[in-house]
Design a protein around this motif. Structure first.
Motif, PDB file in Angstrom:
ATOM      1  N   GLY A 193     -17.251   4.305 -11.624  1.00  0.00           N
ATOM      2  CA  GLY A 193     -15.881   4.775 -11.548  1.00  0.00           C
ATOM      3  C   GLY A 193     -15.129   4.390 -10.290  1.00  0.00           C
ATOM      4  N   VAL A 194     -15.552   3.314  -9.628  1.00  0.00           N
ATOM      5  CA  VAL A 194     -14.878   2.857  -8.414  1.00  0.00           C
ATOM      6  C   VAL A 194     -14.495   1.390  -8.584  1.00  0.00           C
ATOM      7  CG1 VAL A 194     -15.074   2.472  -5.929  1.00  0.00           C
ATOM      8  CG2 VAL A 194     -16.143   4.487  -6.967  1.00  0.00           C
ATOM      9  N   GLN A 195     -13.219   1.093  -8.401  1.00  0.00           N
ATOM     10  CA  GLN A 195     -12.751  -0.287  -8.454  1.00  0.00           C
ATOM     11  C   GLN A 195     -12.716  -0.872  -7.049  1.00  0.00           C
ATOM     12  OE1 GLN A 195      -8.977   0.584 -10.501  1.00  0.00           O
ATOM     13  NE2 GLN A 195      -9.695  -0.723 -12.174  1.00  0.00           N
ATOM     14  N   MET A 196     -12.973  -2.169  -6.952  1.00  0.00           N
ATOM     15  CA  MET A 196     -13.033  -2.849  -5.660  1.00  0.00           C
ATOM     16  C   MET A 196     -12.165  -4.096  -5.693  1.00  0.00           C
ATOM     17  SD  MET A 196     -16.463  -4.346  -3.818  1.00  0.00           S
ATOM     18  CE  MET A 196     -16.393  -5.865  -2.857  1.00  0.00           C
ATOM     19  N   GLN A 197     -11.434  -4.305  -4.620  1.00  0.00           N
ATOM     20  CA  GLN A 197     -10.588  -5.490  -4.482  1.00  0.00           C
ATOM     21  C   GLN A 197     -10.763  -6.046  -3.075  1.00  0.00           C
ATOM     22  OE1 GLN A 197      -6.328  -4.814  -3.933  1.00  0.00           O
ATOM     23  NE2 GLN A 197      -5.840  -6.477  -5.361  1.00  0.00           N
ATOM     24  N   MET A 198     -10.894  -7.360  -2.965  1.00  0.00           N
ATOM     25  CA  MET A 198     -10.962  -8.020  -1.663  1.00  0.00           C
ATOM     26  C   MET A 198      -9.641  -8.744  -1.422  1.00  0.00           C
ATOM     27  SD  MET A 198     -13.903  -7.105  -0.499  1.00  0.00           S
ATOM     28  CE  MET A 198     -14.036  -8.140   0.971  1.00  0.00           C
ATOM     29  N   VAL A 199      -8.993  -8.425  -0.298  1.00  0.00           N
ATOM     30  CA  VAL A 199      -7.681  -8.979   0.025  1.00  0.00           C
ATOM     31  C   VAL A 199      -7.671  -9.420   1.477  1.00  0.00           C
ATOM     32  CG1 VAL A 199      -6.507  -7.540  -1.679  1.00  0.00           C
ATOM     33  CG2 VAL A 199      -6.765  -6.724   0.678  1.00  0.00           C
ATOM     34  N   ALA A 200      -6.616 -10.119   1.871  1.00  0.00           N
ATOM     35  CA  ALA A 200      -6.417 -10.440   3.278  1.00  0.00           C
ATOM     36  C   ALA A 200      -5.993  -9.180   4.021  1.00  0.00           C
ATOM     37  CB  ALA A 200      -5.351 -11.524   3.428  1.00  0.00           C
ATOM     38  N   ALA A 201      -6.393  -9.051   5.275  1.00  0.00           N
ATOM     39  CA  ALA A 201      -6.059  -7.873   6.068  1.00  0.00           C
ATOM     40  C   ALA A 201      -4.552  -7.784   6.299  1.00  0.00           C
ATOM     41  CB  ALA A 201      -6.786  -7.913   7.400  1.00  0.00           C
ATOM     42  N   ASP A 202      -4.058  -6.545   6.332  1.00  0.00           N
ATOM     43  CA  ASP A 202      -2.641  -6.329   6.626  1.00  0.00           C
ATOM     44  C   ASP A 202      -2.325  -6.578   8.087  1.00  0.00           C
ATOM     45  OD1 ASP A 202      -2.020  -5.649   4.026  1.00  0.00           O
ATOM     46  OD2 ASP A 202      -2.252  -3.501   4.350  1.00  0.00           O
ATOM     47  N   SER A 203      -3.294  -6.301   8.961  1.00  0.00           N
ATOM     48  CA  SER A 203      -3.086  -6.439  10.401  1.00  0.00           C
ATOM     49  C   SER A 203      -4.446  -6.561  11.073  1.00  0.00           C
ATOM     50  CB  SER A 203      -2.347  -5.217  10.952  1.00  0.00           C
ATOM     51  OG  SER A 203      -3.154  -4.049  10.817  1.00  0.00           O
TER      52      SER A 203
END
Length: 595
Positions: free
Chosen positions: A469-479
């Motif tokens: 029940g946990v979704q995961m996303q890898m993105v570029a850091a905001d800061s």
């Protein structure tokens, strides 16, 4: 009964950071007694050569001097004598870490590995130690804190202690000084929390929260606890952090600002205090996982040389997994706070290129020469058996839960390993941990271990978390401060330019601590240790801010010092990697079973 080996230790000169130690052997070896100081301390896998801090040493028998011959950098042999042999030596102690010894006018601390010579042939013999107070009357209020069994001590704690053997003697660190002491019981076991160093804190809150951690872990493995009493020894100062486990105590150092402030609202836990609670949880869990259950390579410890094992991921990584999980399960934090910690761990591992070059098995084996001796290239060449080991433990836990339909988990394995240790007290062979896991879960786990432990493949965390029940996303850091987080909704991350470096502040500008493989800075010729002083002709103090108006693909001119030489570089900025984790609880967390 008179023991064969007796020690005496005294804070000789706090201003000069010197302990005076004596060792008396009633019946020394006929051919000449050999004495040696450990080269390393269990729990910290690097040769530290503690003997280098012995600044003077002499021996006597019947008031006559006895010659000492140096055998190697940490061993001596006394000339043969017919009577009692006494060795006197002075130890320099100014190591503020949890691994060595420290002494000044404010406090004293030591691990036995730093101050107690081992007498060859007497390793298994009972021994006693007299802990004496400092002679300086200004230090008359000093006390002793230790988990070492007391034999005849004063209210202050100074006096005589006893150990069953040398291994026990060196596994009970000692804190000296004026300190705060608070006590509690966890599952009926007396616990002490010693806090030294200047601070203003709610120690009752610290003790109450620590009790919740301790009771959950004792009940996790099953009562009774494997010790009769336990002592936490915490020194607080500036920007410090660390811990080292022992059989009935732990030595901790942390920032004084991480302690709970007086008046802190019930249930309120700041990031600093949460970090401290995680450290407490980690070291306490080691009471079972590595102090008792341990690799066969450490059974017994050979403290004269390196002891290699591929299993540190199981003893440090799994402990790192359970340290935060304990905080969730004992009710100190909620699901979202826990997943926020997990997101940070996932991001930290993803940001190291070394994960694609070193397996967890190799990371464990090479701890002596790589993990504990990091340099500017370490992010490109190594992976941490602590952090990736914790993620491998999470992946294993979720894999077992999925494949067993929720009937088994990593908990099942850990409890089985504990029962095994209680039954035989033996260390685990290199392949035994995996065999036990397969036996108690009824699953074929070889393919999982080949992927997670013996390959450099990324762990299938997104797939496994989704089953719970946990979704995961890898993105570029905001800061630069974005280290991963829990979110209510996923969103597209803006693409930002980057040099591909890890940085630290410097008086001249920005120091490049590490230059990452295949990054823009490396392609331009910048290196770890360079100090950037200007970007496009403008002095720089904040690299992110200096690049804030730039776009991906822009070329910037950077001036940087390498040692004392100023160089210029043209750097074409690249896009930030998607190395920052976002986690999201589906359906408000209804399917998250980890608590």
């Amino acid at each position: 009964m008179t023991v064969a080996v007796r020690y005496c230790i005294c804070p000789l000169d706090p201003q000069a950071h010197l302990f005076e130690v004596s060792l008396t052997i009633r019946q020394p070896a006929v051919a000449g007694q050999v004495l040696r100081l450990p080269a390393w301390i269990p729990g910290s896998y690097m040769i530290r050569e503690f003997a280098r801090h012995i600044v003077a040493i002499r021996a006597e028998s019947g008031k006559k001097a006895v010659a000492l011959q140096k055998l190697d950098k940490h061993s001596w042999q006394a000339a043969p004598v017919k009577g009692v042999l006494t060795v006197h030596y002075t130890v320099y102690a100014f190591d503020l870490s949890v691994r060595g010894a420290y002494l000044d006018q404010q406090r004293g601390f030591y691990n036995g590995t730093s101050v107690f010579l081992q007498a060859d042939g007497f390793e298994h013999a009972p021994c006693e130690v007299d802990i004496l107070p400092p002679a300086d009357k200004a230090l008359a209020k000093w006390q002793v804190a230790t988990s070492l069994p007391a034999l005849d001590v004063k209210k202050s704690g100074f006096g005589r202690y006893r150990a069953a053997n040398y291994d026990e003697l060196i596994d009970h660190p000692v804190e000296l000084g004026e300190f705060e002491r608070i006590t509690f019981k966890a599952c009926g076991v007396p616990h002490e929390f010693i806090v030294s160093g200047h601070c203003q804190a709610d120690l009752k809150r610290l003790a109450a929260d620590s009790k919740r951690i301790c009771e959950w872990q004792i009940r996790f493995f099953g009562e009774p606890a494997p010790f009769e009493r336990y002592v936490f020894m915490l020194f607080v100062g500036g920007d410090i952090y660390g811990g080292l486990e022992h059989r009935a105590s732990t030595a901790l150092v942390a920032s004084r600002d991480d302690l709970p402030a007086p008046g802190l609202a019930a249930g309120e836990i700041g990031d600093g205090y949460l970090k401290l609670l995680g450290l407490i949880s980690h070291e306490y869990f080691h009471s079972w996982n590595v102090k008792r259950m341990k690799p066969a390579a450490f059974t017994p410890y050979d403290l004269n040389r390196e002891g290699h094992t591929t299993l540190l991921w199981a003893f440090e990584g799994i402990t790192s997994y359970y340290d935060d999980l304990t905080l969730l399960r004992c009710g100190l934090i909620d699901d979202k706070r826990y997943l926020g910690l997990l997101a940070r761990t996932i991001s930290g591992v993803a940001r190291g290129n070394g994960r694609s070059r070193q397996t967890l098995a190799d990371s464990s084996f090479d701890a002596w020469t790589k993990y504990y001796r990091q340099d500017e290239n370490s992010p490109n060449s190594i992976v941490s058996y602590y952090t990736k080991g914790a993620l491998a433990a999470l992946a294993l836990d979720l894999h077992i839960r999925r494949e067993s339909g929720g009937a088994k988990s990593l908990d099942t394995v850990m409890r089985a390993l504990w029962r095994k240790w209680l039954a035989d007290g033996q260390g685990l062979a290199e392949d035994e941990w995996e065999r036990v896991a397969e036996e108690v879960t009824g699953l074929k786990l070889g393919q999982f271990f080949d992927m997670a432990i013996r390959s450099t493949a990324d762990l299938p965390l997104a797939e496994l978390l989704a089953t719970q029940g946990v979704q995961m996303q890898m993105v570029a850091a905001d800061s630069a401060s974005d280290s991963g987080s829990v979110v209510d909704e996923f969103r597209a991350a803006p693409l930002r330019p980057t040099l591909g470096v890890k940085t630290a502040g410097d008086a001249l500008g920005v120091k490049l601590v590490s230059v990452l493989d295949s990054g823009a800075a490396q392609a331009a010729g910048l290196a770890g240790g360079d100090v950037v002083i200007a970007v496009n002709g403008v002095k720089v103090a904040d690299l992110d801010k200096a690049l804030g108006r730039c776009r991906i693909g822009d070329t910037v001119k950077i001036h940087a010092f390498r040692r004392d030489e100023l160089n210029s570089y043209k750097v074409t900025l690249a896009a930030m990697a998607a190395d920052t984790c976002r986690l999201r609880l589906q359906d408000g967390g209804a399917g998250w079973p980890m608590h």
